[in-house]
Design an enzyme around this catalytic site. Sequence first.
Site, PDB file in Angstrom:
ATOM      1  CB  CYS A   1      -0.997  -0.036   1.154  1.00  0.00           C
ATOM      2  SG  CYS A   1      -2.361   1.132   0.916  1.00  0.00           S
TER       3      CYS A   1
ATOM      4  CG  HIS B   1      -4.168  -3.190   2.861  1.00  0.00           C
ATOM      5  ND1 HIS B   1      -3.182  -2.863   3.764  1.00  0.00           N
ATOM      6  CD2 HIS B   1      -4.707  -2.014   2.461  1.00  0.00           C
ATOM      7  CE1 HIS B   1      -3.129  -1.545   3.909  1.00  0.00           C
ATOM      8  NE2 HIS B   1      -4.048  -1.017   3.134  1.00  0.00           N
TER       9      HIS B   1
ATOM     10  CD  GLU C   1      -2.423  -6.183   5.309  1.00  0.00           C
ATOM     11  OE1 GLU C   1      -2.597  -4.998   5.656  1.00  0.00           O
ATOM     12  OE2 GLU C   1      -1.830  -6.503   4.253  1.00  0.00           O
TER      13      GLU C   1
END
Length: 200
Positions: free
Chosen positions: A79, A181, A183
């Site tokens: 990001c 992202h 995650e």
Amino acid sequence: MIAIIDYGAGNIKSLQSALTKLNLESCLTNDKQTITNSKAIILPGVGAFKDAIDALNQYGLVEILQQQAKIGKPILGICLGMQLLYEKSLENGEWDGLNILEGIIKRMDDSVKVPHMGWNTLAKQKQCSLLTNIDDQAFVYFVHSYYVDKMPADQLVSSCHYGVEIPAIVQKNNIFGMQFHPEKSGKNGLMLLKNFGEMI
């Protein structure tokens, strides 16, 4: 061990949890020796570009990240962390980045709702071992208002369309970037992190 650069740029516990789930050893650190001794580096980030680059300078991490990139250590920017890898950003002024990759960070066009927030697809632009077991048009989760422009075309791995073509995954040798992202991107995000781990 993967060094996750800790410079106060938002909640990065979810990233470390994802790596732990994949049995990838990591630590949150801003210690230069720990970063130097690591097998790979992840540079995360949320928030404003200037605040982030100021924090990296304050911790004395700009030169060490540039050195580690130069010696061939795998580095993944996520990001804002990806945006920091570039030459400069035009976010609320003009600010120098880490200058590890060529390109300029600019704001998205007002023809679309900004920030770009939510799920979008990855269109493969070239083969990369980071994309092992990732389908073309796989969904991942984005939250950003700025994107990289004027980057070398041969470094674009995947893109997504949101008003313009947005570089979503980039690679130059040992340097990788993900604008989204991983995650927060479910099984696709975990697979991308797993693939990064296997490249170390």
